[in-house]
Design an enzyme around this catalytic site. Sequence first.
Site, PDB file in Angstrom:
ATOM      1  N   VAL A  79       0.836  -1.200   0.000  1.00 33.85           N
ATOM      2  CA  VAL A  79       0.000   0.000   0.000  1.00 33.85           C
ATOM      3  C   VAL A  79       0.876   1.257   0.000  1.00 33.85           C
ATOM      4  CG1 VAL A  79      -1.698   1.311   1.339  1.00 33.85           C
ATOM      5  CG2 VAL A  79      -1.955  -1.145   1.093  1.00 33.85           C
TER       6      VAL A  79
ATOM      7  N   ASP B 209      10.750   4.086   5.670  1.00 35.76           N
ATOM      8  CA  ASP B 209      10.621   2.759   6.276  1.00 35.76           C
ATOM      9  C   ASP B 209      11.816   2.586   7.197  1.00 35.76           C
ATOM     10  OD1 ASP B 209       8.959   0.001   5.069  1.00 35.76           O
ATOM     11  OD2 ASP B 209      10.501  -0.215   6.610  1.00 35.76           O
TER      12      ASP B 209
ATOM     13  N   ARG C 281      -5.820  -3.801  -5.481  1.00 34.35           N
ATOM     14  CA  ARG C 281      -5.614  -5.255  -5.452  1.00 34.35           C
ATOM     15  C   ARG C 281      -4.186  -5.549  -5.855  1.00 34.35           C
ATOM     16  NH1 ARG C 281      -9.674  -6.362 -10.025  1.00 34.35           N
ATOM     17  NH2 ARG C 281      -8.753  -4.356 -10.481  1.00 34.35           N
TER      18      ARG C 281
ATOM     19  N   CYS D 233      -5.417  -9.693   3.101  1.00 33.11           N
ATOM     20  CA  CYS D 233      -6.490  -8.753   3.461  1.00 33.11           C
ATOM     21  C   CYS D 233      -7.792  -9.417   3.906  1.00 33.11           C
ATOM     22  CB  CYS D 233      -6.777  -7.832   2.285  1.00 33.11           C
ATOM     23  SG  CYS D 233      -5.309  -6.979   1.732  1.00 33.11           S
TER      24      CYS D 233
ATOM     25  N   LYS E 156      -7.749 -11.428   7.226  1.00 32.16           N
ATOM     26  CA  LYS E 156      -7.424 -10.529   8.344  1.00 32.16           C
ATOM     27  C   LYS E 156      -8.589  -9.564   8.613  1.00 32.16           C
ATOM     28  CE  LYS E 156      -4.744  -6.963   7.665  1.00 32.16           C
ATOM     29  NZ  LYS E 156      -4.096  -5.722   7.776  1.00 32.16           N
TER      30      LYS E 156
ATOM     31  N   ARG F  18       1.082 -14.963   1.394  1.00 33.33           N
ATOM     32  CA  ARG F  18       0.427 -14.851   2.700  1.00 33.33           C
ATOM     33  C   ARG F  18      -0.960 -15.490   2.650  1.00 33.33           C
ATOM     34  NH1 ARG F  18       1.367  -8.616   3.916  1.00 33.33           N
ATOM     35  NH2 ARG F  18       1.331  -8.590   1.639  1.00 33.33           N
TER      36      ARG F  18
HETATM   37  C1  UGA Z   1      -8.354  -7.212  -1.792  1.00 27.84           C
HETATM   38  C2  UGA Z   1      -9.442  -6.287  -2.369  1.00 27.84           C
HETATM   39  O1  UGA Z   1      -9.912  -6.834  -3.616  1.00 27.84           O
HETATM   40  C3  UGA Z   1      -8.897  -4.887  -2.601  1.00 27.84           C
HETATM   41  O2  UGA Z   1      -9.941  -4.021  -3.054  1.00 27.84           O
HETATM   42  C4  UGA Z   1      -8.344  -4.346  -1.269  1.00 27.84           C
HETATM   43  O3  UGA Z   1      -7.771  -3.050  -1.422  1.00 27.84           O
HETATM   44  C5  UGA Z   1      -7.279  -5.298  -0.759  1.00 27.84           C
HETATM   45  O4  UGA Z   1      -7.846  -6.609  -0.584  1.00 27.84           O
HETATM   46  C6  UGA Z   1      -6.753  -4.748   0.565  1.00 27.84           C
HETATM   47  O5  UGA Z   1      -7.520  -4.610   1.505  1.00 27.84           O
HETATM   48  O6  UGA Z   1      -5.571  -4.357   0.628  1.00 27.84           O
HETATM   49  P1  UGA Z   1      -6.286  -8.594  -2.809  1.00 27.84           P
HETATM   50  O7  UGA Z   1      -6.205  -9.266  -1.481  1.00 27.84           O
HETATM   51  O8  UGA Z   1      -5.036  -8.071  -3.448  1.00 27.84           O
HETATM   52  O9  UGA Z   1      -7.321  -7.349  -2.759  1.00 27.84           O
HETATM   53  O10 UGA Z   1      -6.851  -9.670  -3.840  1.00 27.84           O
HETATM   54  P2  UGA Z   1      -8.253 -10.051  -4.515  1.00 27.84           P
HETATM   55  O11 UGA Z   1      -8.112  -9.925  -5.973  1.00 27.84           O
HETATM   56  O12 UGA Z   1      -9.369  -9.345  -3.893  1.00 27.84           O
HETATM   57  O13 UGA Z   1      -8.343 -11.611  -4.157  1.00 27.84           O
HETATM   58  C7  UGA Z   1      -8.419 -12.092  -2.819  1.00 27.84           C
HETATM   59  C8  UGA Z   1      -8.615 -13.593  -2.805  1.00 27.84           C
HETATM   60  O14 UGA Z   1      -9.918 -13.946  -3.239  1.00 27.84           O
HETATM   61  C9  UGA Z   1      -7.638 -14.383  -3.699  1.00 27.84           C
HETATM   62  O15 UGA Z   1      -7.197 -15.532  -3.011  1.00 27.84           O
HETATM   63  C10 UGA Z   1      -8.501 -14.774  -4.883  1.00 27.84           C
HETATM   64  O16 UGA Z   1      -8.064 -15.946  -5.545  1.00 27.84           O
HETATM   65  C11 UGA Z   1      -9.848 -14.971  -4.221  1.00 27.84           C
HETATM   66  N1  UGA Z   1     -11.004 -14.843  -5.140  1.00 27.84           N
HETATM   67  C12 UGA Z   1     -11.288 -13.655  -5.733  1.00 27.84           C
HETATM   68  C13 UGA Z   1     -11.820 -15.952  -5.368  1.00 27.84           C
HETATM   69  O17 UGA Z   1     -11.588 -17.057  -4.817  1.00 27.84           O
HETATM   70  N2  UGA Z   1     -12.911 -15.799  -6.186  1.00 27.84           N
HETATM   71  C14 UGA Z   1     -13.210 -14.628  -6.792  1.00 27.84           C
HETATM   72  O18 UGA Z   1     -14.235 -14.573  -7.518  1.00 27.84           O
HETATM   73  C15 UGA Z   1     -12.374 -13.524  -6.563  1.00 27.84           C
END
Ligand code: UGA
Length: 440
Positions: free
Chosen positions: A11, A30, A154, A263, A266, A330
């Site tokens: 971030v 940092d 993301r 994310c 947590k 993670r």
């Molecule tokens: C997520 C949010 O999408 C962001 O908007 C947010 O800013 C971020 O957390 C954060 O709080 O910092 P991120 O963790 O990078 O982003 O990844 P995602 O693309 O959201 O995927 C999260 C998990 O869900 C992955 O393991 C992915 O494979 C899974 N997922 C996602 C599914 O199993 N099915 C889906 O349809 C979509």
Amino acid sequence: MHISVIGTGYVGLVTGACFAEFGVDVTCMDRDETRIATLEKGKVPFFEPGLAELVTKNFQAGRLKFTTDLHKAVDDALVIFIAVGTPPQPDGSADLSFVDEVARNVGTRMTGYKVVVTKSTVPVGTAKRIRELIKSNQSQECSFGVVSNPEFLREGSAIEDFMRPNRVVIGADSPEAVAIMKDLYRPLYLLETPIVITDVPTAEVIKYASNVFLATKISFINEMANLCEKVGADVQMVSKGMGLDKRIGNKFLHAGPGFGGSCFGKDTAALINIGEKSGYSMTIAQATKQVNDQQRNRMVDKIVDAVGDLKGKTIGMLGLSFKPNTDDIRDSPALGIAEQLMKAGCTVRAYDPEALTESMKVLPKLVPCRDAYHTVEGVDAVVLVTEWNQFRNLDLDQIKSKAKAPIFIDLRNVYDPPRMQQQGFYYVSVGRKTVGTRPA
Ligand code: UGA
């Protein structure tokens, strides 16, 4: 305008580099000296498409600077973004000691008006806590603003998400702070990005509500997948049929091994904890977590159903990161599954385009492989866990000839069941009928 960003994780670094790209003078701080030295050489200590180029470009242009000196970062800036880690504690609540440390330092160093902004996901009430800490540590009295400006990027598409966000949320405690924040985000006005201006606790809740809602969508579709398996339906079509309703939307309805990453797990745990502390039980968040926890075990059960007793078997695992286009492992479903397989006596051969080195540090007994085809050599089953593009169009004849048994377990529903059956595989996926004949 000069801003500082404290913390150079995903971030922090994306925020710093992108604001520098907007033409703002940015100091990224940092306390990890090795990390700062690496960044000054234009190297980004994790994989995020386009970020190294953006860092180098803006560093060379003199708009992006790095320091390990928190005092310097505070002194130089009008706006101080706090993007430090808030790791979960055993009870699910966030550890705010880094945030507190920054707030205390801002207080002691402050000689004029500043805006202090939280960018990392922090519990509701953190901005209030920051305000109190700054006030009680001030060496001279001066006014300041506190803002919650949650990040929605993301991993894997972080720069695009920052540069072209669906919305910017600014929760502020004064009109001066709002005006400064709006000025910072001015380049986004050209794209007509909606800016949501609200109070601080509301902005803090928006962040949790957004992430936990998305996590809930995933747990919901995973439950549907489990039901589809029982009643002979196809979850891909269920998801398509639901998603075409604009009120539902087609995003985040992809069934699989459950969500991972730093994310969703947590934030879901943190929201449950915030509810408990506020005297309200977050029932949906609890169910989301429960379904996600059990989904990983179900994936292991699928593998057992396909190959029988795991003892002495060899599995070829494709993908280790928690999702494609990142080296982040993670809370990765792949690693959780690999660990369970190894505990049950399996050898796990594995390949990931970016996350292999990191994974080997956590699970040193993994057998590292050069590519997908090397991974499947002599295996009892191929398990696709992370849907990297390079696994979407595999040479299936080669896969079949290299593996010991033609068992393909696709935990991301990348392949088409009739095609896999035609290729002679016993093909298992998520929320869809298993096809082919199980090898004896
Ligand atoms: C997520 C949010 O999408 C962001 O908007 C947010 O800013 C971020 O957390 C954060 O709080 O910092 P991120 O963790 O990078 O982003 O990844 P995602 O693309 O959201 O995927 C999260 C998990 O869900 C992955 O393991 C992915 O494979 C899974 N997922 C996602 C599914 O199993 N099915 C889906 O349809 C979509």
